[in-house]
Design an enzyme around this catalytic site. Structure first.
Site, PDB file in Angstrom:
ATOM      1  N   ASN A 152       0.810  -1.229   0.000  1.00  0.00           N
ATOM      2  CA  ASN A 152       0.000   0.000   0.000  1.00  0.00           C
ATOM      3  C   ASN A 152       0.843   1.279   0.000  1.00  0.00           C
ATOM      4  O   ASN A 152       0.394   2.309  -0.495  1.00  0.00           O
ATOM      5  CB  ASN A 152      -1.023  -0.014   1.144  1.00  0.00           C
ATOM      6  CG  ASN A 152      -0.384   0.041   2.506  1.00  0.00           C
ATOM      7  OD1 ASN A 152       0.745  -0.417   2.683  1.00  0.00           O
ATOM      8  ND2 ASN A 152      -1.083   0.584   3.470  1.00  0.00           N
ATOM      9  N   ARG A 160      11.179   3.497   5.407  1.00  0.00           N
ATOM     10  CA  ARG A 160      10.972   3.591   6.860  1.00  0.00           C
ATOM     11  C   ARG A 160      11.753   2.500   7.586  1.00  0.00           C
ATOM     12  O   ARG A 160      12.021   2.608   8.781  1.00  0.00           O
ATOM     13  CB  ARG A 160       9.464   3.473   7.150  1.00  0.00           C
ATOM     14  CG  ARG A 160       9.070   3.927   8.528  1.00  0.00           C
ATOM     15  CD  ARG A 160       7.569   4.124   8.656  1.00  0.00           C
ATOM     16  NE  ARG A 160       6.870   2.868   8.825  1.00  0.00           N
ATOM     17  CZ  ARG A 160       5.549   2.786   9.053  1.00  0.00           C
ATOM     18  NH1 ARG A 160       4.809   3.885   9.100  1.00  0.00           N
ATOM     19  NH2 ARG A 160       4.974   1.622   9.202  1.00  0.00           N
ATOM     20  N   PRO A 176      10.130  -7.255  -0.765  1.00  0.00           N
ATOM     21  CA  PRO A 176       9.020  -6.315  -0.959  1.00  0.00           C
ATOM     22  C   PRO A 176       7.748  -7.048  -1.378  1.00  0.00           C
ATOM     23  O   PRO A 176       7.796  -8.216  -1.742  1.00  0.00           O
ATOM     24  CB  PRO A 176       9.525  -5.428  -2.106  1.00  0.00           C
ATOM     25  CG  PRO A 176      10.484  -6.289  -2.869  1.00  0.00           C
ATOM     26  CD  PRO A 176      11.061  -7.289  -1.900  1.00  0.00           C
ATOM     27  N   ALA A 177       6.624  -6.335  -1.358  1.00  0.00           N
ATOM     28  CA  ALA A 177       5.347  -6.930  -1.761  1.00  0.00           C
ATOM     29  C   ALA A 177       5.420  -7.352  -3.223  1.00  0.00           C
ATOM     30  O   ALA A 177       5.973  -6.620  -4.061  1.00  0.00           O
ATOM     31  CB  ALA A 177       4.223  -5.924  -1.566  1.00  0.00           C
ATOM     32  N   SER A 230      -0.268  -7.372   7.195  1.00  0.00           N
ATOM     33  CA  SER A 230      -1.514  -7.707   7.896  1.00  0.00           C
ATOM     34  C   SER A 230      -1.218  -8.386   9.238  1.00  0.00           C
ATOM     35  O   SER A 230      -0.167  -9.008   9.430  1.00  0.00           O
ATOM     36  CB  SER A 230      -2.338  -8.639   7.024  1.00  0.00           C
ATOM     37  OG  SER A 230      -1.615  -9.830   6.793  1.00  0.00           O
ATOM     38  N   GLU A 251       4.608  -3.973  12.349  1.00  0.00           N
ATOM     39  CA  GLU A 251       3.668  -2.876  12.044  1.00  0.00           C
ATOM     40  C   GLU A 251       2.499  -3.526  11.323  1.00  0.00           C
ATOM     41  O   GLU A 251       2.600  -3.862  10.147  1.00  0.00           O
ATOM     42  CB  GLU A 251       4.347  -1.829  11.153  1.00  0.00           C
ATOM     43  CG  GLU A 251       5.529  -1.124  11.805  1.00  0.00           C
ATOM     44  CD  GLU A 251       5.127  -0.150  12.902  1.00  0.00           C
ATOM     45  OE1 GLU A 251       3.927   0.193  12.989  1.00  0.00           O
ATOM     46  OE2 GLU A 251       5.996   0.251  13.682  1.00  0.00           O
ATOM     47  N   LEU A 252       1.391  -3.720  12.042  1.00  0.00           N
ATOM     48  CA  LEU A 252       0.326  -4.581  11.525  1.00  0.00           C
ATOM     49  C   LEU A 252      -0.942  -3.793  11.209  1.00  0.00           C
ATOM     50  O   LEU A 252      -0.939  -2.565  11.135  1.00  0.00           O
ATOM     51  CB  LEU A 252       0.076  -5.716  12.525  1.00  0.00           C
ATOM     52  CG  LEU A 252       1.348  -6.497  12.920  1.00  0.00           C
ATOM     53  CD1 LEU A 252       1.031  -7.589  13.924  1.00  0.00           C
ATOM     54  CD2 LEU A 252       2.060  -7.071  11.702  1.00  0.00           C
ATOM     55  N   ARG A 279      -6.958   9.290   1.897  1.00  0.00           N
ATOM     56  CA  ARG A 279      -5.553   9.275   1.503  1.00  0.00           C
ATOM     57  C   ARG A 279      -5.252   7.870   0.995  1.00  0.00           C
ATOM     58  O   ARG A 279      -5.666   6.889   1.639  1.00  0.00           O
ATOM     59  CB  ARG A 279      -4.678   9.592   2.713  1.00  0.00           C
ATOM     60  CG  ARG A 279      -3.227   9.798   2.368  1.00  0.00           C
ATOM     61  CD  ARG A 279      -2.502  10.454   3.519  1.00  0.00           C
ATOM     62  NE  ARG A 279      -2.292   9.517   4.613  1.00  0.00           N
ATOM     63  CZ  ARG A 279      -1.122   8.992   4.969  1.00  0.00           C
ATOM     64  NH1 ARG A 279      -0.039   9.344   4.335  1.00  0.00           N
ATOM     65  NH2 ARG A 279      -1.025   8.157   5.976  1.00  0.00           N
ATOM     66  N   CYS A 285      -3.044   1.736   6.485  1.00  0.00           N
ATOM     67  CA  CYS A 285      -3.296   1.134   7.802  1.00  0.00           C
ATOM     68  C   CYS A 285      -3.869   2.186   8.739  1.00  0.00           C
ATOM     69  O   CYS A 285      -4.527   1.872   9.718  1.00  0.00           O
ATOM     70  CB  CYS A 285      -1.999   0.568   8.363  1.00  0.00           C
ATOM     71  SG  CYS A 285      -0.681   1.769   8.351  1.00  0.00           S
ATOM     72  N   SER A 441       0.970  10.982  10.330  1.00  0.00           N
ATOM     73  CA  SER A 441       2.223  10.257  10.069  1.00  0.00           C
ATOM     74  C   SER A 441       3.345  11.262   9.828  1.00  0.00           C
ATOM     75  O   SER A 441       3.174  12.204   9.053  1.00  0.00           O
ATOM     76  CB  SER A 441       2.080   9.374   8.821  1.00  0.00           C
ATOM     77  OG  SER A 441       1.014   8.488   8.992  1.00  0.00           O
TER      78      SER A 441
HETATM   79  P1  NAP Z   1       0.218  -8.900   3.808  1.00  0.00           P
HETATM   80  O1  NAP Z   1      -0.599  -9.780   2.956  1.00  0.00           O
HETATM   81  O2  NAP Z   1       0.387  -9.274   5.231  1.00  0.00           O
HETATM   82  O3  NAP Z   1       1.654  -8.822   3.079  1.00  0.00           O
HETATM   83  C1  NAP Z   1       2.699  -8.055   3.607  1.00  0.00           C
HETATM   84  C2  NAP Z   1       4.015  -8.667   3.169  1.00  0.00           C
HETATM   85  O4  NAP Z   1       4.135  -9.981   3.726  1.00  0.00           O
HETATM   86  C3  NAP Z   1       4.144  -8.825   1.654  1.00  0.00           C
HETATM   87  O5  NAP Z   1       5.479  -8.625   1.295  1.00  0.00           O
HETATM   88  C4  NAP Z   1       3.740 -10.282   1.457  1.00  0.00           C
HETATM   89  O6  NAP Z   1       4.247 -10.857   0.281  1.00  0.00           O
HETATM   90  C5  NAP Z   1       4.350 -10.921   2.689  1.00  0.00           C
HETATM   91  N1  NAP Z   1       3.707 -12.181   3.036  1.00  0.00           N
HETATM   92  C6  NAP Z   1       2.426 -12.571   2.781  1.00  0.00           C
HETATM   93  N2  NAP Z   1       2.218 -13.808   3.267  1.00  0.00           N
HETATM   94  C7  NAP Z   1       3.376 -14.210   3.828  1.00  0.00           C
HETATM   95  C8  NAP Z   1       3.791 -15.397   4.503  1.00  0.00           C
HETATM   96  N3  NAP Z   1       2.974 -16.423   4.694  1.00  0.00           N
HETATM   97  N4  NAP Z   1       5.053 -15.450   4.952  1.00  0.00           N
HETATM   98  C9  NAP Z   1       5.894 -14.442   4.784  1.00  0.00           C
HETATM   99  N5  NAP Z   1       5.572 -13.282   4.156  1.00  0.00           N
HETATM  100  C10 NAP Z   1       4.323 -13.168   3.695  1.00  0.00           C
HETATM  101  O7  NAP Z   1      -0.294  -7.397   3.805  1.00  0.00           O
HETATM  102  P2  NAP Z   1      -0.655  -6.485   2.545  1.00  0.00           P
HETATM  103  O8  NAP Z   1      -1.970  -6.948   2.016  1.00  0.00           O
HETATM  104  O9  NAP Z   1       0.499  -6.385   1.619  1.00  0.00           O
HETATM  105  O10 NAP Z   1      -0.806  -5.047   3.242  1.00  0.00           O
HETATM  106  C11 NAP Z   1      -1.967  -4.632   3.846  1.00  0.00           C
HETATM  107  C12 NAP Z   1      -1.884  -4.798   5.353  1.00  0.00           C
HETATM  108  O11 NAP Z   1      -0.726  -4.144   5.848  1.00  0.00           O
HETATM  109  C13 NAP Z   1      -3.059  -4.118   6.054  1.00  0.00           C
HETATM  110  O12 NAP Z   1      -3.522  -4.942   7.091  1.00  0.00           O
HETATM  111  C14 NAP Z   1      -2.435  -2.844   6.618  1.00  0.00           C
HETATM  112  O13 NAP Z   1      -3.106  -2.324   7.749  1.00  0.00           O
HETATM  113  C15 NAP Z   1      -1.063  -3.313   6.952  1.00  0.00           C
HETATM  114  N6  NAP Z   1      -0.147  -2.175   7.029  1.00  0.00           N
HETATM  115  C16 NAP Z   1       0.293  -1.797   8.257  1.00  0.00           C
HETATM  116  C17 NAP Z   1       1.119  -0.696   8.377  1.00  0.00           C
HETATM  117  C18 NAP Z   1       1.618  -0.251   9.717  1.00  0.00           C
HETATM  118  O14 NAP Z   1       2.548   0.545   9.730  1.00  0.00           O
HETATM  119  N7  NAP Z   1       1.064  -0.708  10.820  1.00  0.00           N
HETATM  120  C19 NAP Z   1       1.511   0.012   7.231  1.00  0.00           C
HETATM  121  C20 NAP Z   1       1.049  -0.401   5.996  1.00  0.00           C
HETATM  122  C21 NAP Z   1       0.217  -1.516   5.906  1.00  0.00           C
HETATM  123  P3  NAP Z   1       3.353 -10.893  -1.054  1.00  0.00           P
HETATM  124  O15 NAP Z   1       3.215  -9.485  -1.474  1.00  0.00           O
HETATM  125  O16 NAP Z   1       4.123 -11.696  -1.981  1.00  0.00           O
HETATM  126  O17 NAP Z   1       2.043 -11.501  -0.680  1.00  0.00           O
END
Ligand code: NAP
Length: 477
Positions: A152, A160, A176-177, A230, A251-252, A279, A285, A441
């Site tokens: 995102n 960061r 990275p994602a 997540s 950071e979830l 935004r 998040c 932020s």
């Molecule tokens: P996500 O599905 O948890 O993925 C985040 C990262 O983890 C990606 O690089 C992803 O790779 C990797 N990943 C996914 N499954 C994994 C596994 N089983 N083992 C190891 N790594 C794995 O989250 P997202 O959909 O990209 O981002 C949205 C979430 O992030 C939301 O919940 C949001 O609130 C949270 N977020 C939090 C903050 C904060 O600062 N608290 C900031 C931004 C976003 P792939 O891309 O290859 O799936």
């Protein structure tokens, strides 16, 4: 042109490395494939770890002033490239250019902030109360760190983590994602030009991500994991990190309440609400995810939100007059649509939106819903342009509802009497609270959550300490 910024290979030990397996990076506004990026296999995870382990003493032994200057140069290079980097973000992520430009500004600021912090790490020298020794405390780089980032904020979530890691003297392996790796790979160029030595920043893109991250966490050379994503994936990585007691920063997910007190100024509150909600098209998040509004102001607030949401222009983010771009993918957009249709089936009233616009692209119409306080929609992170509004009677009810659930990343409060608003703010269970503002932020402030929104803080004076270990030396002088 953004094309010259596109890298489609892994970055290992200062070299771009091509592999056979590829993942497609797609523009979610058009479906166009922008790049086919190399994926890492086991030999590449190993090569990344070897490079990071070899670089560990090099970067740890580089004087803090030199690390600081590298980061300062990175800030300058990134700032000069704002427009091209912003276009790259919009192409791979779908957000509008205005959001992408502010993301690059935010991302570059982490380099500037941690350039300043690199030379300000202070130790401690004190007498033991018993009088038997002197206590010296200093801070050492934690060592090889694994960084995992979400889609995102494809640039800012990377800087960061990278900026404090380099400031502290730690080498990294970054995953990275997979939907947005191009912005992360573009940051590598900047750091190389800024003079960061080979092996300090290694990037492994992977599909699927699980095996590579598990392998990295199981390697004895890895000492630290910094994850943003997540809560579900964070929990799983915490379990894996436990096997070797790897240090973690998490950071979830969020589910931010936006509390509107009945003495709030309507125009100012709606302006803040729109920023907090929209935004990044709602994919933050920190996005306001549930509007908790006191009865006296509820109707005018809902009406003003409807009007403001209907004024948004939905379309490809690269068009300068678009104010709401695409979601990152069709499947993310469909998740949003499913959450809304579930709420509508349960009785939510649609004030505007609640539909997928006709035509191609991962778009969703700006939506305002009036929902019951008990509706499960208020317990789900929507991550899209949807504003559910619920009404409460008084401050106590607003606080109780705001504090419901597992997330505690950020809360918002708007009110006319700042003393009252601050009183409410102090009762909210969240790592961050915005009072009469839609965005807080800031690289200079500690970012992070309570409850299941995470562990640790990024940015601020705290951020560098996620990459440092305190060491105590007792001396008999
Ligand atoms: P996500 O599905 O948890 O993925 C985040 C990262 O983890 C990606 O690089 C992803 O790779 C990797 N990943 C996914 N499954 C994994 C596994 N089983 N083992 C190891 N790594 C794995 O989250 P997202 O959909 O990209 O981002 C949205 C979430 O992030 C939301 O919940 C949001 O609130 C949270 N977020 C939090 C903050 C904060 O600062 N608290 C900031 C931004 C976003 P792939 O891309 O290859 O799936």
């Amino acid at each position: 042109m953004t094309d010259r910024l596109i890298h489609d290979r892994l970055h290992l030990n200062g070299e771009w490395v091509e592999t056979e397996q590829r993942l497609e990076v797609t523009d979610p506004a058009t479906g166009e494939v922008i790049a086919r990026v190399s994926c890492a296999g086991e030999e590449h995870w190993e090569a990344a770890l070897d490079a990071a382990a070899t670089a560990a003493p090099v970067i740890a032994g580089t004087p803090a002033r030199e690390r600081s200057e590298m980061l300062r140069r990175a800030f300058e290079i990134m700032s000069e490239r704002t427009e091209d980097l912003a276009r790259l973000i919009t192409r791979e992520n779908g957000k509008v250019l205005a959001d992408a430009r502010s993301e690059i500004t935010y991302a570059a600021e982490f380099f500037r902030w941690f350039a300043e912090e690199a030379v300000r790490v202070r130790g401690d020298f004190r007498a033991a109360p018993s009088g038997d020794k002197t206590i010296i405390v200093d801070h050492q780089p934690v060592g090889v760190s694994v960084l995992v980032t979400p889609w995102n904020f494809p640039s800012a979530m990377v800087t960061r983590k990278l900026a404090p890691a380099i400031a502290a003297g730690c080498p990294v392996v970054l995953k990275p994602a997979s939907q947005t790796p191009l912005s992360a790979l573009a940051v590598v160029d900047i750091l190389t030009e800024a003079g960061v030595p080979p092996g300090v920043v290694n990037v492994v893109t992977a599909d699927p991500p699980g095996p590579v991250v598990s392998h990295l966490l199981s390697d004895p050379r890895v000492r630290n994991l910094s994850f943003t994503g997540s809560t579900a994936v964070g929990r799983e990585l915490l379990r894996q990190a436990a096997d070797r007691v790897v240090r973690t920063s998490m950071e979830l997910g969020g589910n931010a309440p936006f509390v509107v007190l009945d003495d709030a100024d309507l125009d100012r509150t709606v302006a803040a609400a729109m920023v907090a909600k929209m935004r990044n098209g709602g994919a933050a998040c920190t996005a306001a995810n549930r509007f908790i509004v006191q009865q006296r102001i509820a109707e005018p607030f809902a009406e003003a939100m409807r009007v403001a949401m209907e004024e948004l222009r939905v379309g490809p983010g690269l068009d300068d007059d678009t104010t709401l771009g695409a979601s990152v993918s069709l499947s993310e957009r469909d998740k949003i649509a499913d959450l809304v249709s579930g709420a509508v089936e349960r009785g939510a009233e649609v004030l505007t939106g609640a539909r997928v616009p006709e035509g191609p692209g991962a778009f969703y119409a700006p939506t305002v819903l009036q929902v019951d306080a008990e509706d499960p929609l208020l317990d789900s992170e929507i991550f899209g342009p949807v504003a559910p509004i619920t009404t409460v009677a008084d401050d106590a009810e607003a606080i109780a509802l705001a504090n419901r659930g597992e997330a505690g990343l950020i809360s918002y409060v708007c009110g006319g009497d700042v003393g009252r608003a601050l009183g409410v703010a102090r009762q909210l269970d969240a790592g961050m609270v915005a009072v009469n503002r839609g965005v807080i932020s800031d690289p200079a402030a500690p970012f992070g959550g309570t409850k299941q929104s995470g562990l640790g803080r990024e940015g601020g004076f705290e951020g560098i300490h996620e990459f440092l270990e305190s060491r105590y030396i007792g001396v008999d002088l």
